[in-house]
Design a protein around this motif. Structure first.
Motif, PDB file in Angstrom:
ATOM      1  N   SER A 202       2.522   6.119 -21.406  1.00 36.77           N
ATOM      2  CA  SER A 202       3.539   6.365 -22.012  1.00 36.77           C
ATOM      3  C   SER A 202       4.847   5.621 -22.058  1.00 36.77           C
ATOM      4  O   SER A 202       5.273   5.645 -20.991  1.00 36.77           O
ATOM      5  N   PRO A 203       6.116   5.130 -22.717  1.00 33.91           N
ATOM      6  CA  PRO A 203       6.882   4.749 -21.528  1.00 33.91           C
ATOM      7  C   PRO A 203       7.716   5.313 -20.506  1.00 33.91           C
ATOM      8  O   PRO A 203       7.977   5.011 -19.896  1.00 33.91           O
ATOM      9  N   ASN A 204       8.217   7.157 -20.904  1.00 32.73           N
ATOM     10  CA  ASN A 204       8.100   7.876 -19.641  1.00 32.73           C
ATOM     11  C   ASN A 204       7.438   7.101 -17.890  1.00 32.73           C
ATOM     12  O   ASN A 204       7.939   7.515 -17.033  1.00 32.73           O
ATOM     13  N   SER A 205       6.100   7.452 -18.336  1.00 27.62           N
ATOM     14  CA  SER A 205       5.702   7.131 -17.259  1.00 27.62           C
ATOM     15  C   SER A 205       5.339   5.233 -16.572  1.00 27.62           C
ATOM     16  O   SER A 205       5.184   5.649 -15.509  1.00 27.62           O
ATOM     17  N   LEU A 206       5.748   4.835 -16.912  1.00 32.48           N
ATOM     18  CA  LEU A 206       5.707   3.129 -17.210  1.00 32.48           C
ATOM     19  C   LEU A 206       6.448   2.997 -15.562  1.00 32.48           C
ATOM     20  O   LEU A 206       6.192   2.177 -15.007  1.00 32.48           O
ATOM     21  N   ALA A 207       7.463   3.401 -15.936  1.00 32.19           N
ATOM     22  CA  ALA A 207       9.192   3.033 -14.397  1.00 32.19           C
ATOM     23  C   ALA A 207       7.897   3.624 -13.092  1.00 32.19           C
ATOM     24  O   ALA A 207       8.037   2.641 -12.535  1.00 32.19           O
ATOM     25  N   PRO A 208       7.717   4.962 -13.390  1.00 34.83           N
ATOM     26  CA  PRO A 208       7.537   5.540 -11.904  1.00 34.83           C
ATOM     27  C   PRO A 208       6.492   5.397 -11.429  1.00 34.83           C
ATOM     28  O   PRO A 208       6.451   4.626  -9.789  1.00 34.83           O
ATOM     29  N   VAL A 209       5.420   4.833 -12.621  1.00 30.28           N
ATOM     30  CA  VAL A 209       4.028   4.833 -12.027  1.00 30.28           C
ATOM     31  C   VAL A 209       3.878   3.192 -11.544  1.00 30.28           C
ATOM     32  O   VAL A 209       3.329   2.454 -10.124  1.00 30.28           O
ATOM     33  N   GLY A 210       4.619   1.987 -12.418  1.00 33.51           N
ATOM     34  CA  GLY A 210       4.922  -0.127 -11.811  1.00 33.51           C
ATOM     35  C   GLY A 210       5.790   0.873 -10.416  1.00 33.51           C
ATOM     36  O   GLY A 210       5.181  -0.096 -10.245  1.00 33.51           O
ATOM     37  N   ILE A 211       6.407   1.168 -10.192  1.00 32.51           N
ATOM     38  CA  ILE A 211       7.201   1.374  -8.822  1.00 32.51           C
ATOM     39  C   ILE A 211       7.029   1.897  -7.681  1.00 32.51           C
ATOM     40  O   ILE A 211       7.115   1.088  -6.622  1.00 32.51           O
ATOM     41  N   ALA A 212       5.562   2.834  -8.230  1.00 36.75           N
ATOM     42  CA  ALA A 212       4.919   3.265  -7.134  1.00 36.75           C
ATOM     43  C   ALA A 212       4.052   2.409  -6.450  1.00 36.75           C
ATOM     44  O   ALA A 212       3.834   2.348  -5.759  1.00 36.75           O
ATOM     45  N   ALA A 213       3.221   1.634  -7.671  1.00 39.64           N
ATOM     46  CA  ALA A 213       2.459   1.015  -7.347  1.00 39.64           C
ATOM     47  C   ALA A 213       3.140  -0.501  -6.014  1.00 39.64           C
ATOM     48  O   ALA A 213       1.842  -0.801  -5.306  1.00 39.64           O
ATOM     49  N   LEU A 214       3.832  -1.072  -7.228  1.00 41.62           N
ATOM     50  CA  LEU A 214       4.711  -1.794  -6.041  1.00 41.62           C
ATOM     51  C   LEU A 214       5.337  -1.618  -4.656  1.00 41.62           C
ATOM     52  O   LEU A 214       4.723  -2.316  -4.432  1.00 41.62           O
ATOM     53  N   ILE A 215       5.465  -0.325  -4.824  1.00 38.33           N
ATOM     54  CA  ILE A 215       6.383  -0.248  -3.264  1.00 38.33           C
ATOM     55  C   ILE A 215       4.791  -0.025  -2.479  1.00 38.33           C
ATOM     56  O   ILE A 215       4.206  -0.014  -1.082  1.00 38.33           O
ATOM     57  N   GLY A 216       3.940   0.761  -3.457  1.00 34.40           N
ATOM     58  CA  GLY A 216       2.407   1.049  -1.639  1.00 34.40           C
ATOM     59  C   GLY A 216       2.088  -0.112  -1.852  1.00 34.40           C
ATOM     60  O   GLY A 216       1.583  -0.578  -0.628  1.00 34.40           O
ATOM     61  N   PHE A 217       1.855  -1.102  -2.813  1.00 31.71           N
ATOM     62  CA  PHE A 217       1.369  -2.389  -2.543  1.00 31.71           C
ATOM     63  C   PHE A 217       2.067  -3.386  -0.906  1.00 31.71           C
ATOM     64  O   PHE A 217       1.667  -3.529  -0.355  1.00 31.71           O
ATOM     65  N   LEU A 218       2.995  -3.160  -1.216  1.00 29.55           N
ATOM     66  CA  LEU A 218       4.499  -3.694  -0.417  1.00 29.55           C
ATOM     67  C   LEU A 218       4.036  -3.208   1.401  1.00 29.55           C
ATOM     68  O   LEU A 218       3.778  -3.924   2.275  1.00 29.55           O
ATOM     69  N   VAL A 219       3.959  -2.207   0.541  1.00 32.01           N
ATOM     70  CA  VAL A 219       3.816  -1.214   2.721  1.00 32.01           C
ATOM     71  C   VAL A 219       2.419  -1.483   2.860  1.00 32.01           C
ATOM     72  O   VAL A 219       2.896  -1.378   4.182  1.00 32.01           O
ATOM     73  N   ALA A 220       1.584  -1.480   2.390  1.00 33.88           N
ATOM     74  CA  ALA A 220       0.479  -1.219   3.196  1.00 33.88           C
ATOM     75  C   ALA A 220       0.531  -2.638   3.500  1.00 33.88           C
ATOM     76  O   ALA A 220      -0.224  -2.886   4.150  1.00 33.88           O
ATOM     77  N   ASN A 221       0.238  -3.239   2.535  1.00 34.11           N
ATOM     78  CA  ASN A 221       0.572  -5.089   2.806  1.00 34.11           C
ATOM     79  C   ASN A 221       0.926  -5.638   4.378  1.00 34.11           C
ATOM     80  O   ASN A 221       0.718  -6.426   4.628  1.00 34.11           O
ATOM     81  N   GLU A 222       2.388  -4.594   4.133  1.00 40.23           N
ATOM     82  CA  GLU A 222       2.833  -4.655   5.590  1.00 40.23           C
ATOM     83  C   GLU A 222       1.797  -4.510   6.633  1.00 40.23           C
ATOM     84  O   GLU A 222       2.369  -5.285   8.142  1.00 40.23           O
ATOM     85  N   PHE A 223       1.750  -3.313   6.273  1.00 37.52           N
ATOM     86  CA  PHE A 223       0.993  -3.201   8.326  1.00 37.52           C
ATOM     87  C   PHE A 223      -0.303  -3.512   8.250  1.00 37.52           C
ATOM     88  O   PHE A 223      -0.755  -3.583   9.162  1.00 37.52           O
ATOM     89  N   SER A 224      -1.341  -3.576   6.932  1.00 33.82           N
ATOM     90  CA  SER A 224      -3.076  -3.967   6.346  1.00 33.82           C
ATOM     91  C   SER A 224      -2.887  -4.564   5.861  1.00 33.82           C
ATOM     92  O   SER A 224      -3.301  -3.882   4.929  1.00 33.82           O
ATOM     93  N   PRO A 225      -2.642  -6.219   5.575  1.00 37.79           N
ATOM     94  CA  PRO A 225      -2.990  -6.927   4.821  1.00 37.79           C
ATOM     95  C   PRO A 225      -4.509  -7.190   4.159  1.00 37.79           C
ATOM     96  O   PRO A 225      -5.491  -6.781   4.882  1.00 37.79           O
ATOM     97  N   ALA A 226      -4.252  -6.460   2.866  1.00 41.32           N
ATOM     98  CA  ALA A 226      -5.852  -6.528   1.719  1.00 41.32           C
ATOM     99  C   ALA A 226      -6.163  -7.968   0.586  1.00 41.32           C
ATOM    100  O   ALA A 226      -5.338  -8.050   0.332  1.00 41.32           O
TER     101      ALA A 226
END
Length: 589
Positions: A202-226
């Motif tokens: 749904s449109p109201n879930s796009l921004a929260p889920v997208g932002i969470a996924a992007l930040i989760g990727f950046l943080v995890a990649n900073e400490f343990s590149p996948a």
């Protein structure tokens, strides 16, 4: 469920801050960003913890992958999973005494409980997953990633008293960030959240889920590149025959996926029937995996090291086939015996091996043609994961983000569609929903059906039921129940057990013999409702019986009448509940 609601009242955010978060969509996005950062740290931490356990138990060099080893000390290969399995089982026995209730995963939480999860339970599941993978059991960490990340997200959402819809989205944010960090694929993580955890887009879930996924990727990649280790050719040329073969690979992947899921269920049932203690079950499972690891250590743990497709190119057909079969057997034995974990990464590895096998077989059959093993490995891993895990778009984006090859993704798309559709038609479940089915649940996805569970037959039935003994004559019945008094009367026997339903129109018909008993008029003798049935089950029961009203009994065995329910009333209540739910969703948006 008590652990979910009980833990939810211990921490609460001040009212003014809660009101601010509930009033603005941007506040939900901010919470999603926080959840994404936490999930990224969790992914990195769990991965590091498993690596430390592997280095300690299997005497690996720092940075070395267990499943990348071509050989392993046979004593370590057998003893570590054996002893680790026994200890896991003993700990599980103690935990059941402390927490006898079953832990709720993100899919079940969003489907039935409005996104509510136990944080303590999620931590326990994650620790069990770390240990299982750390001692070499053939399981993936992804179940642990999504469990703890979604559990934290749920806890934060409950503290802010988020609306049901917003809480479900935040739980999806946690899972999306966990998968994005684990695979280094933010798009795949986001669609994992949409397809598997939230159950819709749904449109109201796009921004929260997208932002969470992007930040989760950046943080995890900073400490343990996948990095999956999947290598696509520099220049991929997808011809017509490649698309046909991709479709074939999708069909084969669906068949392997169904065998894999059924195999886990059969193995689990065998251990259950054996009545062995949990410590013996996981000990036997660990021993079995250890014996297989003597032949190939690459079947141990999740298989990150083994999924280095470029490193498998020089392996013979026989070696790849052996690894393919052993990994399937090891995954079934690990999960079936009781180890904690998932099949996400295992299905990626098995699918990659299967695609690689197909490429080798085709090359051996037609030496003059070239079938790129890397390309077919990518197609195979995506197709099998779509069959087992579900989420076809998730698997397509994993292939795209790991290879960066759009033309190859076209072939992946075909294979994934066929694998997902064949599995859906021939089996009907993903691995997670199949486990729900084995427990007696009817969940097919994370779509929110929890509100329907509260709308039961017991809450809708009329309790003022008129009954009559089945031996009563029709003439006596007419005197006791005049025409127009009520449309239905329930007939019971001498023990007050239900025997059928009498339609008033039949009893007062001129064709009915007044001297005969009402037994001649009974309808729906075996069509009954139970008070615990949900509204959907009641609608299906009316449809099967082709009835306008049915009796409600306490149980099928005792058949004591406790109420009466009409189809018209059920449909009105169901429609009203749907309208109320629609208004809630509009309000959330």
């Amino acid at each position: 469920m008590s652990s979910i609601t009980g833990a939810a009242t211990r921490l609460e955010i001040p009212r003014r801050l809660r009101a601010l978060v509930r009033a603005r969509e941007s506040s939900l996005i901010a919470l999603a960003a926080l959840v994404g950062a936490i999930a990224g740290l969790v992914v990195a931490g769990m991965g590091i913890a498993v690596d430390i356990l592997h280095e300690m138990f299997f005497q690996l060099e720092h940075g070395e992958r267990l499943s990348a080893r071509l050989s392993l000390d046979p004593r370590l290969a057998v003893l570590v999973p054996l002893i680790g399995g026994i200890l896991f089982g003993l700990a599980s026995e103690l935990l059941r005494r402390w927490r006898p209730e079953r832990e709720v995963d993100p899919i079940e939480a969003n489907a039935l409980h409005g996104g509510r999860m136990s944080l303590i339970g999620s931590v326990i599941v994650s620790l069990q997953t770390i240990w299982s993978s750390g001692v070499g059991a053939s399981v993936g960490l992804e179940a642990g990633y999504t469990q703890i990340a979604s559990g934290i997200a749920s806890r934060i959402g409950v503290a802010f008293r988020l609306r049901r819809g917003d809480l479900r989205i935040l739980v999806g944010c946690g899972a999306a960030a966990g998968i994005a960090g684990a695979f280094g694929a933010p798009l795949a993580g986001a669609f994992y959240g949409f397809e598997l955890i939230i159950g819709s887009y749904s449109p109201n879930s796009l921004a929260p889920v997208g932002i969470a996924a992007l930040i989760g990727f950046l943080v995890a990649n900073e400490f343990s590149p996948a990095h999956l280790g999947v290598v696509a050719p520099d220049k991929t040329t997808i011809a017509a025959h490649d698309l046909v073969l991709a479709a074939t690979l999708g069909l084969l992947a669906a068949m392997v996926g169904i065998v894999l899921m059924r195999g886990v269920a059969i193995c689990e049932a065998m251990f259950t029937r054996s009545r062995l203690r949990p410590s013996l079950r996981t000990g036997i499972g660990g021993l079995f995996v250890g014996l297989l690891a003597i032949l190939s250590p690459q079947i141990m743990s999740s298989g990150h090291g083994a999924l280095r497709v470029a490193g498998m190119l020089d392996l013979s057909f026989r070696t790849v086939l052996l690894l393919f079969v052993l990994k399937i057997v090891a995954s079934i034995a690990s999960l079936g015996s009781g180890f904690r974990g998932g099949l996400f990464f295992s299905s990626l590895l098995i699918g990659a091996l299967g695609g690689h096998l197909l490429a080798i077989a085709l090359t051996m059959t037609w030496p003059t043609a070239y079938f790129d093993p890397n390309a077919y490995a990518v197609i195979g891993m995506s197709a099998l994961a779509a069959s087992v895990i579900g989420g076809p778009l998730t698997m397509i984006f994993i292939a795209l983000e790991t290879t960066g090859d759009l033309w190859l993704t076209t072939a992946v798309l075909i294979a994934v569609i066929i694998a997902a559709q064949v599995t859906r038609e021939g089996f009907g479940y993903s691995f997670a929903t199949w486990r729900f089915h084995l427990r007696g649940e009817t969940i097919r996805s994370a779509a929110d059906v929890g509100w329907m569970r509260d709308l039961t037959v017991g809450s809708m039935m009329r309790e003022d039921v008129q009954t009559v003994h089945a031996s009563t004559t029709i003439g006596a019945f007419r005197e006791q129940f005049p025409l127009g008094a009520m449309p239905y009367v329930v007939a019971v026997d001498e023990a007050e057990r239900y025997v059928g339903l009498i339609l008033m129109a039949d009893a007062h018909s001129s064709e009915a013999d007044a001297e005969k008993s009402v037994k001649e008029l009974l309808h729906y003798r075996e069509d009954l409702l139970l008070p615990g049935m949900a509204v959907k089950e009641a609608v299906l029961a009316f449809d099967r019986a082709e009835a306008e009203a049915l009796a409600v009994v306490d149980s099928y065995r005792d058949r004591h009448v406790i109420g009466l329910l009409t189809e018209a009333y059920v449909l009105r209540r169901y429609a009203a509940a749907l309208e109320r739910r629609r208004r809630e969703l509009v309000g959330d948006e």
